[in-house]
Design a protein around this motif. Structure first.
Motif, mmCIF file in Angstrom:
data_model
loop_
_atom_site.group_PDB
_atom_site.id
_atom_site.type_symbol
_atom_site.label_atom_id
_atom_site.label_comp_id
_atom_site.label_asym_id
_atom_site.label_seq_id
_atom_site.Cartn_x
_atom_site.Cartn_y
_atom_site.Cartn_z
ATOM 1 N N GLY A 1 0.881 -1.268 0.036
ATOM 2 C CA GLY A 1 -0.031 0.088 -0.110
ATOM 3 C C GLY A 1 0.843 1.344 -0.048
ATOM 4 N N ILE A 2 1.920 1.492 0.884
ATOM 5 C CA ILE A 2 2.845 2.186 0.781
ATOM 6 C C ILE A 2 3.398 2.518 -0.681
ATOM 7 N N ILE A 3 4.020 1.410 -1.144
ATOM 8 C CA ILE A 3 4.675 1.422 -2.331
ATOM 9 C C ILE A 3 3.710 2.173 -3.538
ATOM 10 N N LEU A 4 2.681 1.534 -3.435
ATOM 11 C CA LEU A 4 1.517 1.910 -4.430
ATOM 12 C C LEU A 4 1.095 3.312 -4.296
ATOM 13 N N SER A 5 1.182 3.927 -3.157
ATOM 14 C CA SER A 5 0.806 5.267 -2.933
ATOM 15 C C SER A 5 1.811 6.226 -3.442
ATOM 16 N N ILE A 6 3.185 5.640 -3.198
ATOM 17 C CA ILE A 6 4.292 6.560 -3.746
ATOM 18 C C ILE A 6 4.375 6.791 -5.050
ATOM 19 N N ILE A 7 4.010 5.546 -5.835
ATOM 20 C CA ILE A 7 3.938 5.622 -7.163
ATOM 21 C C ILE A 7 2.876 6.555 -7.655
ATOM 22 N N SER A 8 1.873 6.420 -7.047
ATOM 23 C CA SER A 8 0.566 7.294 -7.325
ATOM 24 C C SER A 8 1.104 8.711 -7.204
ATOM 25 N N GLY A 9 1.838 8.929 -6.317
ATOM 26 C CA GLY A 9 2.157 10.323 -5.883
ATOM 27 C C GLY A 9 3.213 10.739 -6.851
ATOM 28 N N LEU A 10 4.059 10.154 -7.269
ATOM 29 C CA LEU A 10 4.776 10.483 -8.244
ATOM 30 C C LEU A 10 4.217 10.676 -9.520
ATOM 31 N N MET A 11 3.189 9.938 -10.094
ATOM 32 C CA MET A 11 2.381 10.007 -11.260
ATOM 33 C C MET A 11 1.696 11.411 -11.044
ATOM 34 N N VAL A 12 1.184 11.665 -9.921
ATOM 35 C CA VAL A 12 0.470 13.191 -9.764
ATOM 36 C C VAL A 12 1.665 14.053 -10.118
ATOM 37 N N HIS B 1 3.998 14.063 -12.089
ATOM 38 C CA HIS B 1 4.378 14.093 -13.373
ATOM 39 C C HIS B 1 3.395 15.379 -14.195
ATOM 40 N N TYR B 2 2.484 15.410 -13.694
ATOM 41 C CA TYR B 2 1.454 16.639 -14.261
ATOM 42 C C TYR B 2 1.708 17.852 -13.883
ATOM 43 N N ASP B 3 2.438 17.940 -12.451
ATOM 44 C CA ASP B 3 2.761 19.111 -11.817
ATOM 45 C C ASP B 3 4.419 19.308 -11.542
ATOM 46 N N THR B 4 5.119 19.814 -12.371
ATOM 47 C CA THR B 4 6.552 19.916 -12.427
ATOM 48 C C THR B 4 7.142 20.824 -11.281
ATOM 49 N N THR B 5 6.374 21.477 -10.612
ATOM 50 C CA THR B 5 6.661 22.374 -9.403
ATOM 51 C C THR B 5 6.973 21.721 -8.209
ATOM 52 N N LEU B 6 6.407 20.379 -8.157
ATOM 53 C CA LEU B 6 6.579 19.587 -6.912
ATOM 54 C C LEU B 6 7.994 18.695 -6.825
ATOM 55 N N ASP B 7 8.711 18.899 -5.834
ATOM 56 C CA ASP B 7 10.013 18.189 -5.761
ATOM 57 C C ASP B 7 9.681 16.498 -5.427
ATOM 58 N N CYS B 8 10.623 15.915 -6.089
ATOM 59 C CA CYS B 8 10.322 14.439 -6.076
ATOM 60 C C CYS B 8 10.597 13.873 -4.890
ATOM 61 N N MET B 9 11.651 14.307 -3.949
ATOM 62 C CA MET B 9 11.589 13.534 -2.742
ATOM 63 C C MET B 9 10.577 14.144 -1.728
ATOM 64 N N TYR B 10 10.122 15.307 -1.836
ATOM 65 C CA TYR B 10 9.266 15.798 -0.988
ATOM 66 C C TYR B 10 7.672 14.768 -1.396
ATOM 67 N N VAL B 11 7.550 14.592 -2.671
ATOM 68 C CA VAL B 11 6.332 13.860 -2.910
ATOM 69 C C VAL B 11 6.355 12.418 -2.423
ATOM 70 N N ILE B 12 7.715 11.882 -2.424
ATOM 71 C CA ILE B 12 7.911 10.544 -1.984
ATOM 72 C C ILE B 12 7.503 10.453 -0.289
ATOM 73 N N MET B 13 8.115 11.453 0.385
ATOM 74 C CA MET B 13 7.713 11.746 1.902
ATOM 75 C C MET B 13 6.439 11.967 2.091
ATOM 76 N N LEU B 14 5.749 12.772 1.357
ATOM 77 C CA LEU B 14 4.375 13.185 1.722
ATOM 78 C C LEU B 14 3.552 11.978 1.650
ATOM 79 N N SER B 15 3.843 10.997 0.352
ATOM 80 C CA SER B 15 3.016 9.924 0.132
ATOM 81 C C SER B 15 3.150 8.859 0.817
ATOM 82 N N PHE B 16 4.349 8.842 1.533
ATOM 83 C CA PHE B 16 4.630 7.869 2.514
ATOM 84 C C PHE B 16 3.914 8.171 3.673
#
Length: 284
Positions: free
Chosen positions: A191-202, A204-219
Motif C-alpha cells: 500500500g505504501i509503495i503503490l501510494s508513492i508511485i501514485s504520488g509520483l504520477m501526480v 508528473h502533471y505538476d513539475t513544480t513539486l519536488d520528487c523527494m518531497y512527494v515520496i515523503m508526503l505519500s509515505f
C-alpha cells in the motif's frame, strides 16, 4: 474443483472486484475535480449520509426505525456542515443549527442506546464523519488547496487497494490481529509503495513539486490512511461486524472505502494548512 482451487478462485475474484471498484472511484474523483464543483459537493453530501447510516448500523447491529431519528438528525447536521463549508448559508447560522442537531441526536442516542461504550463509539464516529467531510470540502473548494485534496484522494485509494491486493497475493504476518484478521505487513508495505508511485504520477502533471518531497508526503499520507482503516476496523471488531455495508463490490460499504480518506481529511488537511501558512514549506 478442490477446496484449495475454490479458495484461490474466490481470492482472485475479490482482487478483481477491488481493483475494478477502485478504478471506478478514481474516475469519479476525476469527474469531481475537473468537472462542475457541484458534482463534488453532491458526492460528498450523499457519501456522508450513507456513512452515517452505516455507522449506526455497525453500532446498533440493525437498521430499525427507532434508530432512524438519530440517523436523520445527524444527516441533517451533515447537510448544514456541507452548506456552511461551501458558503450556501452563513457559517454562524449553520453552526448554531449543527450544534443543536448534534446535541439532540446525542441526547436521543443516550436514551435509545443503553451501553455507554456504544454511545461513545457513535459520538466519535459521527464527529469524524462530519469533520472529515467538512475539511475535505474545505480543501476541495479552495483554489490553492484543491491539488492537495486530489492527492489525498489518490493516496487513500492507492493505499487501500495496494494493502488489500498485497495482503491477498503475498500474505504473511498479520499487521494487527486483534483489530483486523486480514491486514498484513506485506499489504501495508505494498500500500505504501503503490501510494508513492501514485504520488509520483501526480507529480508528473505538476513539475513544480519536488520528487523527494512527494515520496515523503505519500509515505506519511499512506500511514495516516492505514491508521484510519485500522480505527474503523477496531470499531467494527468491537461490535462483531465485518463490513459496514455491501454497496461497493470488493470493498463493502462506503465507510469501508472512505475510512482512510476521512483520517487524511481530519489529520492531514489541517496540518497542511497550518504548515503552509506559517512555515511555507509546502510546495502546493
Amino acid at each position: 474443483m478442490s477446496q484449495e482451487g475454490i479458495s484461490t478462485t474466490v481470492r482472485y475474484c475479490n482482487i478483481r472486484d477491488r481493483i475494478l471498484s477502485s478504478v471506478v472511484m478514481l474516475v469519479l474523483v476525476v469527474c469531481m475535480f475537473f468537472g462542475n464543483s457541484a458534482i463534488g459537493i453532491f458526492v460528498v453530501a450523499i457519501a456522508g449520509i450513507i456513512m452515517i447510516n452505516e455507522w449506526y448500523v455497525i453500532v446498533h447491529g440493525t437498521n430499525s426505525g427507532i434508530h432512524m431519528l438519530g440517523v436523520s438528525l445527524t444527516s441533517l447536521a451533515h447537510i448544514f456542515v456541507v452548506a456552511a463549508t461551501t458558503g450556501f448559508f452563513p457559517v454562524s447560522h449553520c453552526i448554531k443549527v449543527i450544534v443543536f442537531l448534534m446535541g439532540f441526536s446525542i441526547f436521543f442516542d443516550s436514551i435509545v442506546t443503553k451501553e455507554v461504550r456504544s454511545i461513545l463509539w457513535l459520538i466519535v464516529g459521527k464527529i469524524i464523519i462530519l469533520a472529515g467531510c467538512a475539511l475535505f470540502l474545505f480543501a476541495f473548494e479552495g483554489g490553492d488547496t484543491r491539488q492537495f485534496a486530489i492527492i489525498i484522494c489518490v493516496i487513500a485509494v492507492s493505499s487501500d487497494t495496494g494493502g488489500f491486493v498485497g495482503g491477498k497475493l503475498i500474505g504473511g504476518p498479520l499487521l494487527a490481529p486483534k483489530i483486523s484478521p486480514n491486514k498484513t505487513w506485506s499489504g501495508a508495505l505494498v500500500g505504501i509503495i503503490l501510494s508513492i508511485i501514485s504520488g509520483l504520477m501526480v507529480m508528473h502533471y505538476d513539475t513544480t513539486l519536488d520528487c523527494m518531497y512527494v515520496i515523503m508526503l505519500s509515505f506519511l499520507l499512506s500511514l495516516i490512511s492505514q491508521a484510519g482503516d485500522l480505527l474503523e476496523s477496531s470499531g467494527k471488531r468491537a461490535f462483531g461486524v465485518k463490513d459496514s455495508g455491501c454497496i461497493i463490490p470488493g470493498h463493502g460499504g462506503v465507510l469501508d472505502r472512505c475510512d482512510g480518506l476521512l483520517a487524511l481529511s481530519v489529520i492531514a488537511i489541517p496540518c497542511m494548512t497550518l504548515m503552509r501558512e506559517h512555515f511555507s514549506i509546502f510546495g502546493i
